[in-house]
Design an enzyme around this catalytic site. Sequence first.
Site, PDB file in Angstrom:
ATOM      1  N   LYS A 282     -40.415  50.052  65.486  1.00 27.05           N
ATOM      2  CA  LYS A 282     -40.829  48.648  65.636  1.00 27.05           C
ATOM      3  C   LYS A 282     -39.739  47.753  65.061  1.00 27.05           C
ATOM      4  CE  LYS A 282     -44.754  45.528  64.749  1.00 27.05           C
ATOM      5  NZ  LYS A 282     -46.107  45.353  64.181  1.00 27.05           N
TER       6      LYS A 282
ATOM      7  N   SER B 176     -50.003  43.465  67.071  1.00 31.39           N
ATOM      8  CA  SER B 176     -48.634  43.044  67.290  1.00 31.39           C
ATOM      9  C   SER B 176     -47.692  44.182  67.698  1.00 31.39           C
ATOM     10  CB  SER B 176     -48.091  42.407  66.007  1.00 31.39           C
ATOM     11  OG  SER B 176     -47.995  43.372  64.975  1.00 31.39           O
TER      12      SER B 176
ATOM     13  N   SER C  20     -52.887  45.638  63.964  1.00 31.10           N
ATOM     14  CA  SER C  20     -51.701  45.687  64.820  1.00 31.10           C
ATOM     15  C   SER C  20     -51.216  47.084  65.196  1.00 31.10           C
ATOM     16  CB  SER C  20     -50.542  44.932  64.164  1.00 31.10           C
ATOM     17  OG  SER C  20     -50.757  43.546  64.246  1.00 31.10           O
TER      18      SER C  20
END
Lengths: 484, 475
Positions: free
Chosen positions: A76, A151, A175
């Site tokens: 990420k 997210s 998320s």
Amino acid sequence: MKNLSLRELNSGLSNKKFSSEELTKFFLNEIKTSNPKINAFITVDEEKSLQQAKDADKRISQNDMNELTGIPIAQKDIFCAKGWKTTCASKMLDNFYAPYDSKVIELFNQHGAINLGKTNMDEFAMGSSNETSYYGEVRNPWNLDYVPGGSSGGSAAAVASGMAPAATATDTGGSIRQPASLCGLTGLKPTYGLVSRFGMIAFASSLDQAGPIAKSAEDCALMLKVMAAHDERDSTSIKHNVPDYLKNLESPINGKTIGLPKEFFNDDLNQDIKVILEQVIDSYQKMGVNFKEISLPNSHLSIPVYYVIAPAEASSNLSRYDGVKFGYRAEEFKDLEEMYLKTREQGFGDEVKRRILVGTYVLSAGYYDAYYLKAQKIRRLIANDFKNAFNECDLILAPSCPSTAFKIGDKTEDPVAMYMQDMYTISTNLAGLPAISSPAGFLNKMPVGFQLIGNYFDEATILNFTHQYQQITDWHQKTPEADV
Amino acid sequence: MSWDIVIGIETHVQLTTQTKIFSGASTAFGMPANENACLVSLAYPGTLPVLNKEAVKKAIKFGLAVNADIAEYSVFARKNYFYPDLPKGYQISQFELPVVNNGFLTIGDNKKIRILRAHLEEDAGKSVHGILNNQTGIDLNRAGTPLLEIVTEPDMSSAQEAIAYAKKLHNLVQWIGVCDGNMQEGSFRCDVNVSVKPSGSEKLGIRREIKNLNSFRNMEQAINYEVNWQIEQLEDGNEIIQSTVLFNPDTGETKAMRSKEEANDYRYFPDPDLLPLKINQEDIDDIKSSLGELPEASIKKLIEDFKLNNADASIITSNKQTYEFFQSLISEGLDPKITANWIVVNLFAKLNDNELSIEESPINKNQFVLLIRRIMDKTISNNAAKKIFDLLWEDSHADVDQSIEALGLKQVSDSSTILPFVQEVIANNQAMVEQFKSGKDKAFNALVGQVMKLSKGKANPGQVSEILKDELNKV
């Protein structure tokens, strides 16, 4: 190679069926093919990845190998990785190349894993649909008109589409679990403090926690084994003996008790999702697990509490993006104040600004007691609810999300509707508890997940239960290509 | 109308740790710009604070030295504001729960100045003007240096008391080794809150806070100016507006900052990156046992054990180095009073004239010991000793005994040598002898002076007196 588990990839590498370089090239190629339509990656750096692969091959040839050596992992874009552009999906950091490795990246590097690229996300991890990214929205591999969740939408979409075997992610209010659920994957948010936040760009420090998104509980166990480590550079990192999550996967679960919070299984719950959850319960009952109704009386306050505490911390955490030292700086300004104003006006997206405004408000003189302090008190009540609940059960089962993935653009005009996406995940962040989302079925060809919440540091039990469920179901093995 | 002055002081004391309070970067002063700015100092994304335990130990040490309570549980909070020299956009400080509470220092004639609290925080960096064309540079070397902010109650009622407190504090923090005390480098910075109220009134006046005071002289000047200014305003019927003022050392005036510069809502909240600071009694006891003798106890010892007067005792304990120097001399068997006198009068005069600290003194300690020994054993007179002392100051290789020989300063204590001098003076100064006889004591001193002169200063003055007295009685 596309749908192999991490364990299968590991044995392929150690049996010399393929090299890390071949494996990495394969996934880089997948990214070339699929990423233009899915947009799961912000940065891919073939040269860097392949260099790591060559190094890994050397290690493998010298038998200096462990579970993840040579395996490409998508990271990420919230984790600083030395020499890699690290943006947090914000224009503010579009020009930022991290000069150091986060602890998570460091651990993967030590294990000889390959950094396959930096995945897209909501800007500064603020969002539940991956539509707030400066680099454009990510599309759900199960249906490109739909969001992947957020997210960590890029991480989920990368794994679901077969562009990566597994990915790292972070979870502040859901998320990891929400995008895992929306993309038909397994995603684990560990206990707060189990994975170091060092080098992980902060959104809300007291809630942020890194974890894996992968294709199965077994893969998550492998990933967590690498990620969980005490780190003196993070004062909230907790010294904890990490158990062998893999070994625990096979432990018997019969006779154990799962709690069902009545506040989650009420009339607000989507009836179709309820049916799927009942099937999950049925599966567990067949394995000899008992179910018991429990109560989390303050859980309805989770979203309001979260949207006081998280923005408050964010408003302060994001003050460093001022154009002075790194990142974006407005091109024209007449004085310092205008530099600040223009830099932050131009560098942040709307959702980030919204949260900075809310956070600044709730911390302001005259409002602090009514909002921030009160929210902290309720946060403690929410944690106590769980504490009481775990006197009665080993794990708690809950929906992961109120719905399946929604269409891109559907909720962008209604922040509150977007915030409701996290109604089943957010309370565990407030309490600091670990929780997983695992695939449980489909509605209108879109994945549905269920959530298992555990007691502090009881990731082993969560993974054990999820793995056992995945032994008698195949929802987690479905792929968009084969099954849509 | 007469006025009461009310003064409280906030002091930022830079703690002498090797590394910064929340990172491993060096705290060394005078490095090239940004040499000590590590990623934490620069607030790079993803960096986190890790508390330096040394800073905590020094805060505890200070707390114990001012008889304060050490908080078992204290909390780091973020003070949020934007400024280029504040890289994170917030300063990590302590707000509601500081580490040190309720202490005191005494000044002058046992007046207690209460210390409300002392809290740990990080220093900011510096803006550097005038190097780059039309641009401001930022030097973050200082950013993250540990500070202890020490806050008094408004217990001082004159500039003198404020200075006395500040000096006492300045001495103490160096004495216990928590601060180097360098005011010019900003290691010890006082902000002074001043207000005035009609004499005897219960109600406090509106205060103004004076910043930018980097010497005690400035502090005194600033307070006096500010007090007069406030009284003038009130007597003219104006109101004082609570504000921050800067002292301008060039004009000797204080001037309010633009209100915009201080209209901040700092939005304090507990720093979620740091755990609450928990201190257990064992740690406190450990530090207590390493605290050593404090200045108060040292003064008492000098007065009670060594029979020094108050003034000498205060000067000798005005810093730890002097006190240790004194003690090391006494341990050589020197007379405390003579030694104290020589340090306070002669050594300090030279040091002050040359703006040197005692550590920078060019005097060779062994020779200094010998010099005092020669006074004690009456080999030389005090006056002769001063000559030798000047030599020792100029020449670090000078030797006391050789110099006494070379300069012929050896005191004559042999009465058979002194007697002829006395007789000669009596014979040649009949007028003075008459005056003495008629009861004028001054004449006696004049006669002693004559004898000393005749002996070229070498005669032992005590013996001269005795012999002279005997001889005069015979006249």
